[in-house]
Design a protein around this motif. Structure first.
Motif, PDB file in Angstrom:
ATOM      1  N   LEU A   1      33.414  35.421  38.868  1.00  0.00           N
ATOM      2  CA  LEU A   1      33.613  36.810  38.449  1.00  0.00           C
ATOM      3  C   LEU A   1      34.762  36.931  37.446  1.00  0.00           C
ATOM      4  CD1 LEU A   1      33.140  38.724  41.831  1.00  0.00           C
ATOM      5  CD2 LEU A   1      31.638  38.805  39.834  1.00  0.00           C
ATOM      6  N   SER A   2      35.827  36.171  37.658  1.00  0.00           N
ATOM      7  CA  SER A   2      36.962  36.204  36.728  1.00  0.00           C
ATOM      8  C   SER A   2      36.563  35.665  35.363  1.00  0.00           C
ATOM      9  CB  SER A   2      38.137  35.404  37.294  1.00  0.00           C
ATOM     10  OG  SER A   2      38.631  35.994  38.477  1.00  0.00           O
ATOM     11  N   VAL A   3      35.725  34.628  35.351  1.00  0.00           N
ATOM     12  CA  VAL A   3      35.222  34.104  34.078  1.00  0.00           C
ATOM     13  C   VAL A   3      34.385  35.161  33.372  1.00  0.00           C
ATOM     14  CG1 VAL A   3      33.674  32.418  33.018  1.00  0.00           C
ATOM     15  CG2 VAL A   3      35.290  31.686  34.766  1.00  0.00           C
ATOM     16  N   GLN A   4      33.495  35.821  34.116  1.00  0.00           N
ATOM     17  CA  GLN A   4      32.674  36.864  33.517  1.00  0.00           C
ATOM     18  C   GLN A   4      33.548  37.971  32.927  1.00  0.00           C
ATOM     19  OE1 GLN A   4      29.337  36.537  37.014  1.00  0.00           O
ATOM     20  NE2 GLN A   4      29.373  38.411  35.851  1.00  0.00           N
TER      21      GLN A   4
ATOM     22  N   ASP B   1      44.810  29.683  42.388  1.00  0.00           N
ATOM     23  CA  ASP B   1      43.919  30.553  41.597  1.00  0.00           C
ATOM     24  C   ASP B   1      44.621  31.849  41.236  1.00  0.00           C
ATOM     25  OD1 ASP B   1      41.701  28.887  41.540  1.00  0.00           O
ATOM     26  OD2 ASP B   1      40.654  29.910  43.174  1.00  0.00           O
ATOM     27  N   ASP B   2      45.283  32.485  42.230  1.00  0.00           N
ATOM     28  CA  ASP B   2      45.832  33.835  42.096  1.00  0.00           C
ATOM     29  C   ASP B   2      44.729  34.837  41.778  1.00  0.00           C
ATOM     30  OD1 ASP B   2      47.873  35.691  42.344  1.00  0.00           O
ATOM     31  OD2 ASP B   2      48.277  35.734  40.200  1.00  0.00           O
ATOM     32  N   THR B   3      43.633  34.746  42.526  1.00  0.00           N
ATOM     33  CA  THR B   3      42.612  35.783  42.464  1.00  0.00           C
ATOM     34  C   THR B   3      43.128  36.997  43.238  1.00  0.00           C
ATOM     35  OG1 THR B   3      41.553  34.711  44.354  1.00  0.00           O
ATOM     36  CG2 THR B   3      40.675  34.204  42.174  1.00  0.00           C
ATOM     37  N   SER B   4      42.389  38.098  43.192  1.00  0.00           N
ATOM     38  CA  SER B   4      42.873  39.349  43.784  1.00  0.00           C
ATOM     39  C   SER B   4      43.173  39.214  45.270  1.00  0.00           C
ATOM     40  CB  SER B   4      41.852  40.466  43.552  1.00  0.00           C
ATOM     41  OG  SER B   4      40.599  40.126  44.112  1.00  0.00           O
ATOM     42  N   ILE B   5      42.469  38.329  45.955  1.00  0.00           N
ATOM     43  CA  ILE B   5      42.687  38.167  47.392  1.00  0.00           C
ATOM     44  C   ILE B   5      44.128  37.744  47.696  1.00  0.00           C
ATOM     45  CG2 ILE B   5      41.967  35.723  47.481  1.00  0.00           C
ATOM     46  CD1 ILE B   5      40.650  36.300  50.156  1.00  0.00           C
TER      47      ILE B   5
ATOM     48  N   PRO C   1      44.865  30.553  34.961  1.00  0.00           N
ATOM     49  CA  PRO C   1      44.552  31.612  33.990  1.00  0.00           C
ATOM     50  C   PRO C   1      43.058  31.652  33.636  1.00  0.00           C
ATOM     51  CG  PRO C   1      45.526  29.751  32.849  1.00  0.00           C
ATOM     52  CD  PRO C   1      45.560  29.408  34.330  1.00  0.00           C
ATOM     53  N   ILE C   2      42.234  31.961  34.642  1.00  0.00           N
ATOM     54  CA  ILE C   2      40.783  31.860  34.491  1.00  0.00           C
ATOM     55  C   ILE C   2      40.271  32.813  33.410  1.00  0.00           C
ATOM     56  CG2 ILE C   2      38.571  32.054  35.687  1.00  0.00           C
ATOM     57  CD1 ILE C   2      40.125  31.587  38.313  1.00  0.00           C
ATOM     58  N   ALA C   3      40.651  34.098  33.522  1.00  0.00           N
ATOM     59  CA  ALA C   3      40.145  35.076  32.559  1.00  0.00           C
ATOM     60  C   ALA C   3      40.633  34.764  31.149  1.00  0.00           C
ATOM     61  CB  ALA C   3      40.562  36.486  32.976  1.00  0.00           C
ATOM     62  N   THR C   4      41.878  34.309  31.032  1.00  0.00           N
ATOM     63  CA  THR C   4      42.423  33.954  29.712  1.00  0.00           C
ATOM     64  C   THR C   4      41.648  32.784  29.109  1.00  0.00           C
ATOM     65  OG1 THR C   4      44.613  34.701  30.388  1.00  0.00           O
ATOM     66  CG2 THR C   4      44.505  33.231  28.477  1.00  0.00           C
TER      67      THR C   4
END
Length: 340
Positions: A80-83, A280-284, A298-301
């Motif tokens: 989802l972060s990649v998307q 990861d530091d995802t929202s969870i 920095p997945i989204a970056t």
């Protein structure tokens, strides 16, 4: 331009005094343009009412304006972060995102991806780990003339076709943080077999222990598969040990959440009785209690950079500076010195 006729890209180029290629760059929201040129072309497009014909352009290019995301990854939050990162770049362009999950364990995976590429004719694709590590798939993209960018936890291709993070170094720093807090018995929940990220993160863990003159013990490592449930199972194994670890480093946040759940079930206070660090530091990570100390991947970056590589002009441009993305430790409230 004849009266009553539809304006063409040639009309835009002539009136803006630029090449057709420059007009295409403006239409495709290319970052490789200066502001003055972009504004001049956009003004001409607005003045004459030019509307690009995506069907005609796709036919001429023999490509659709689709960016594919191909993955076989059990970490839903990571996908989802990649998307999110891809869509941030593709928004307000003619490009659309199409997601194609595959089964890396299937003997027909390569044929499935070939059929997808031949049927959809995407402009480019982003390959997520672990299938991004498959050189044959990258070669398939090249053979079919499909732009591609591979995501990885270590460099294994030329920078023009990669976005890569420094997982080993980042985990080394996270374990050093635990050592500095006074921990000597540190457990590890590893990622699944076959994932380069799992290998890199385990290597970082072992590097940090060796640097601190702490013996690496296989009994302090438990296998996970990047899911919450596997984190629970791995934590059960680690916390059954006598003596048990005073800290656990998890190879992703989902498994760290599972470890935190098990600690609570056993009446252990986090972090007073058990420190936990994720990755990861995802929202969870920030929604758990206590908020999780974790490595920010920095997945989204990385996904944004991949999108720019895919839709930018001249695949093959770019170097180390736009291929490597540094992960950093985010210190929250799940780490404390061990009880004496």
């Amino acid at each position: 331009m004849k009266k009553g006729s539809q304006p063409t890209i040639n009309d835009v180029a002539r009136l803006a005094q630029v090449s057709k290629k420059t007009v295409s760059r403006v239409i495709n929201q290319s970052p490789l343009l200066n502001g003055d040129t972009r504004r001049r072309v956009e003004q001409v497009i607005a003045d004459i009412g030019y509307t690009p014909n995506p069907q005609a352009r796709a036919l001429a290019l023999r490509r659709n304006f689709l960016i594919g995301l191909i993955h076989d990854n059990p970490n839903a939050q990571m996908v989802l972060s990649v998307q999110q990162g891809l869509l941030e770049v593709l928004r307000d362009t003619e490009f659309e995102l199409i997601v194609h999950p595959v089964d890396r364990g299937s003997p027909t995976m390569a044929d499935d991806i070939r059929q997808f590429l031949e049927r959809q004719r995407p402009y480019g694709v982003m390959l997520l780990p672990p299938i991004s590590e498959n050189d044959a798939l990258a070669q398939l993209c090249a053979t079919l003339g499909v732009r591609h960018v591979r995501m990885g936890s270590a460099a294994f291709a030329d920078p023009a076709h990669m976005v890569v993070s420094n997982d080993r170094e980042a985990v080394r720093g996270a374990v050093a943080h635990l050592v500095e807090a006074g921990h000597r018995r540190i457990g590890l929940i590893t990622g699944p077999h076959g994932f380069r990220s799992a290998h890199e993160r385990q290597s970082g863990y072992e590097d940090a222990l060796e640097a601190a003159d702490i013996a690496v013990q296989r009994t302090l490592m438990a296998q996970g598969d990047y899911t919450f449930e596997s984190g629970m199972r791995a934590a059960e194994r680690l916390l059954d040990l006598a003596p048990r670890p005073t800290a656990i480093l998890s190879s992703n946040d989902e498994m760290a959440a599972g470890a935190l759940h098990v600690a609570r079930q056993r009446g252990l206070d986090v972090p007073a009785d058990l420190s936990i660090v994720g990755f990861d530091d995802t929202s969870i990570a920030s929604h758990l209690w206590p908020p999780l100390t974790t490595v920010r991947w920095p997945i989204a970056t990385m996904a944004r950079a991949a999108a720019l590589k895919l839709i930018g002009d001249g695949e093959g441009k770019g170097g180390e500076e736009d291929a490597l993305f540094v992960s950093t430790l985010i210190r929250r409230a799940s780490v404390a010195p061990p009880r004496r």
